[in-house]
Design a protein around this motif. Structure first.
Motif, PDB file in Angstrom:
ATOM      1  N   THR A 255      25.856  70.366  60.512  1.00 27.99           N
ATOM      2  CA  THR A 255      25.024  69.163  60.697  1.00 27.99           C
ATOM      3  C   THR A 255      25.559  68.019  59.814  1.00 27.99           C
ATOM      4  O   THR A 255      26.152  68.262  58.754  1.00 27.99           O
ATOM      5  CB  THR A 255      23.541  69.461  60.380  1.00 27.99           C
ATOM      6  OG1 THR A 255      23.438  69.920  59.042  1.00 27.99           O
ATOM      7  CG2 THR A 255      22.978  70.504  61.330  1.00 27.99           C
ATOM      8  N   PRO A 256      25.365  66.773  60.239  1.00 29.06           N
ATOM      9  CA  PRO A 256      26.083  65.661  59.606  1.00 29.06           C
ATOM     10  C   PRO A 256      25.649  65.286  58.190  1.00 29.06           C
ATOM     11  O   PRO A 256      26.413  64.662  57.471  1.00 29.06           O
ATOM     12  CB  PRO A 256      25.826  64.492  60.567  1.00 29.06           C
ATOM     13  CG  PRO A 256      24.600  64.849  61.315  1.00 29.06           C
ATOM     14  CD  PRO A 256      24.584  66.332  61.405  1.00 29.06           C
ATOM     15  N   GLU A 257      24.454  65.678  57.771  1.00 31.90           N
ATOM     16  CA  GLU A 257      24.026  65.272  56.430  1.00 31.90           C
ATOM     17  C   GLU A 257      24.085  66.415  55.415  1.00 31.90           C
ATOM     18  O   GLU A 257      23.536  66.299  54.332  1.00 31.90           O
ATOM     19  CB  GLU A 257      22.571  64.758  56.487  1.00 31.90           C
ATOM     20  CG  GLU A 257      22.437  63.368  57.086  1.00 31.90           C
ATOM     21  CD  GLU A 257      20.981  62.899  57.124  1.00 31.90           C
ATOM     22  OE1 GLU A 257      20.371  62.687  56.077  1.00 31.90           O
ATOM     23  OE2 GLU A 257      20.458  62.769  58.248  1.00 31.90           O
ATOM     24  N   TYR A 258      24.755  67.547  55.794  1.00 31.25           N
ATOM     25  CA  TYR A 258      24.630  68.718  54.917  1.00 31.25           C
ATOM     26  C   TYR A 258      25.196  68.459  53.522  1.00 31.25           C
ATOM     27  O   TYR A 258      24.744  69.036  52.548  1.00 31.25           O
ATOM     28  CB  TYR A 258      25.284  69.958  55.556  1.00 31.25           C
ATOM     29  CG  TYR A 258      26.777  70.041  55.379  1.00 31.25           C
ATOM     30  CD1 TYR A 258      27.334  70.641  54.255  1.00 31.25           C
ATOM     31  CD2 TYR A 258      27.630  69.502  56.331  1.00 31.25           C
ATOM     32  CE1 TYR A 258      28.707  70.711  54.092  1.00 31.25           C
ATOM     33  CE2 TYR A 258      28.990  69.560  56.173  1.00 31.25           C
ATOM     34  CZ  TYR A 258      29.524  70.159  55.051  1.00 31.25           C
ATOM     35  OH  TYR A 258      30.882  70.202  54.887  1.00 31.25           O
ATOM     36  N   ASN A 259      26.217  67.581  53.411  1.00 32.01           N
ATOM     37  CA  ASN A 259      26.762  67.365  52.062  1.00 32.01           C
ATOM     38  C   ASN A 259      26.334  66.032  51.458  1.00 32.01           C
ATOM     39  O   ASN A 259      26.884  65.582  50.470  1.00 32.01           O
ATOM     40  CB  ASN A 259      28.289  67.509  52.041  1.00 32.01           C
ATOM     41  CG  ASN A 259      28.938  66.560  53.026  1.00 32.01           C
ATOM     42  OD1 ASN A 259      28.224  65.788  53.664  1.00 32.01           O
ATOM     43  ND2 ASN A 259      30.248  66.610  53.159  1.00 32.01           N
ATOM     44  N   LYS A 260      25.309  65.450  52.038  1.00 29.53           N
ATOM     45  CA  LYS A 260      24.808  64.169  51.504  1.00 29.53           C
ATOM     46  C   LYS A 260      23.885  64.410  50.309  1.00 29.53           C
ATOM     47  O   LYS A 260      23.789  63.582  49.405  1.00 29.53           O
ATOM     48  CB  LYS A 260      24.058  63.436  52.626  1.00 29.53           C
ATOM     49  CG  LYS A 260      23.605  62.053  52.240  1.00 29.53           C
ATOM     50  CD  LYS A 260      23.083  61.282  53.432  1.00 29.53           C
ATOM     51  CE  LYS A 260      22.541  59.941  52.948  1.00 29.53           C
ATOM     52  NZ  LYS A 260      22.077  59.103  54.025  1.00 29.53           N
TER      53      LYS A 260
END
Ligand code: F3S
Length: 400
Positions: A255-260
């Protein structure tokens, strides 16, 4: 005195300068914003409205809609969740005439307001597709979870009136999942064994959802999944939303925010093959006699329909078998030749609706599905015994 700051355009709406329905909508949104301590409104890119089935709405809900439809017109792209019947094929699916008339009154009221009446819980597969970071106001729990997590758009889980109010104003109060500070993962789940298929991803959603409820948390951060298809993620989203009330998850590498945001460092749980097996078995009732099979919770993608067609080609089904999907997806299936293969086998498309919102209570005894969400509502709403299986096993059961 309002704590929530309104722009002059929003004040005009509130004062009724854009009509009664817009005024009422702004009143709903301001009340909501005040309850959740929002500082301002934000523009939304699109809306998805749930609570479309006449079975859920009844006359009181229809009266509210008709009142809003008197002068209300949508300001942004707005689509609907599944209705209580296939709008073209309701008779073949055993829906009674009186229900059909009332369901069409509901759809007509939405249509009068400029809402696109594709009735689907997977609007992200058929053109209502936000992009990363965009603010939207959606209502269907599985779709909310999918767009927040898999696409990285931002929405709270709206109720029927607040979603309609967002559609008629193009606004929503800025609180909850619209804000960075509310999107952090809270519980870390390390998946230790490989899994695949909509059924197994559904079982995973049940394990995580049940645990979140036990902990009183709502946002899981999941590691250990090496790959996942759109279909597996839509099944997982539906399941974790059903069992855990989850509207957002992060999945490492997917998913696109996993490392945010930082990974949660307390509340860490491991999930292995044994946990998955146990959850899976909990989705199979004993003493079950299957007389109904349904694929498409959430609504089937064209890939799933292609797979079903390849399995049914040249065969006949012996049990009632529904494929529930969005009408635009069904049209693609028509053009691709999948619909003919499926319908020649005796299986039925149920577009615009699903096995949960259609009024089928009492018609069947046992239902086989590939969806953990359908198991939950099959039991809770339609009082069915249920069995989960792979898509292939479901098709095989229909032919048995
Ligand atoms: Fe969609 Fe109906 Fe399942 S609305 S998520 S197919 S219960």
């Amino acid at each position: 005195m309002l704590r929530l700051q309104l722009t002059s355009e929003e004040k005009n709406m509130m004062e009724g300068k854009q009509g009664r329905a817009t005024q009422k909508s702004m009143e709903i949104l301001v009340t909501l914003g005040e309850i959740f301590d929002a500082k301002c409104m934000i523009d939304v890119y699109s809306v998805q409205i749930a609570g479309v089935s006449y079975d859920n709405l009844g006359e009181a809900g229809l009266e509210f809609l008709s009142e809003m439809a008197e002068d209300g017109k949508v300001k942004v792209l707005t689509t609907l969740n599944p209705a209580g019947m296939d709008r073209e094929n309701w008779e073949a699916l055993g829906i009674d005439k009186e229900f059909a008339i009332n369901q069409n009154r509901v759809i007509d009221a939405f249509s009068k307001m400029g809402i696109i009446t594709t009735c689907s819980c997977t609007p992200y597969l058929i053109g209502n597709v936000p992009h990363f970071g965009q603010h939207i106001a959606w209502a269907e729990s599985s779709a909310v979870c999918y767009v927040n997590s898999v696409i990285g758009a931002r929405t709270n889980r709206e109720g029927g009136p607040s979603a309609l109010a967002a559609a008629l104003t193009g606004k929503t109060p800025k609180y909850g999942y619209h804000l960075d500070e509310n999107r952090y993962g809270q519980v870390l789940f390390k998946v230790k064994d490989p899994l695949k298929g909509t059924d197994e991803f559904g079982a995973l959603g049940k394990i995580i959802g049940d645990k979140l409820v036990e902990l009183g948390k709502s946002i899981p951060f999941i590691t250990g999944i090496s790959s996942a298809t759109v279909e597996e993620l839509k099944s997982f989203s539906a399941s974790v939303a059903t069992y855990g009330g989850t509207a957002l998850f992060h999945m490492e590498g997917i998913t696109p925010e996993y490392n945010k945001y930082p990974k949660p460092s307390d509340n860490i749980f491991e999930i292995n093959q044994n946990n998955l097996k146990k959850a899976y078995n909990e989705l199979i009732d004993v003493d079950l006699k299957i007389d109904f099979i349904s694929i498409g919770c959430p609504h089937a993608s064209i890939h799933e329909i292609a797979k079903i067609a390849s399995l049914l080609k040249g065969n006949k089904v012996r049990k009632e078998f529904w494929i529930t999907t969005a009408r635009p997806t069904k049209r693609i299936a028509d053009e691709a030749g999948y619909s003919k293969i499926i319908e020649d086998s005796g299986a039925k498309f149920a577009s615009d609706t699903c096995c949960v919102v259609a009024p089928i209570k009492g018609r069947f005894k046992g239902m086989m599905v590939d969806s953990a969400k359908a198991c939950y509502y099959g039991r809770a709403k339609n009082k069915l015994k249920v069995k989960i299986g792979t898509l292939e096993e479901c098709v095989k059961e229909a032919m048995r």
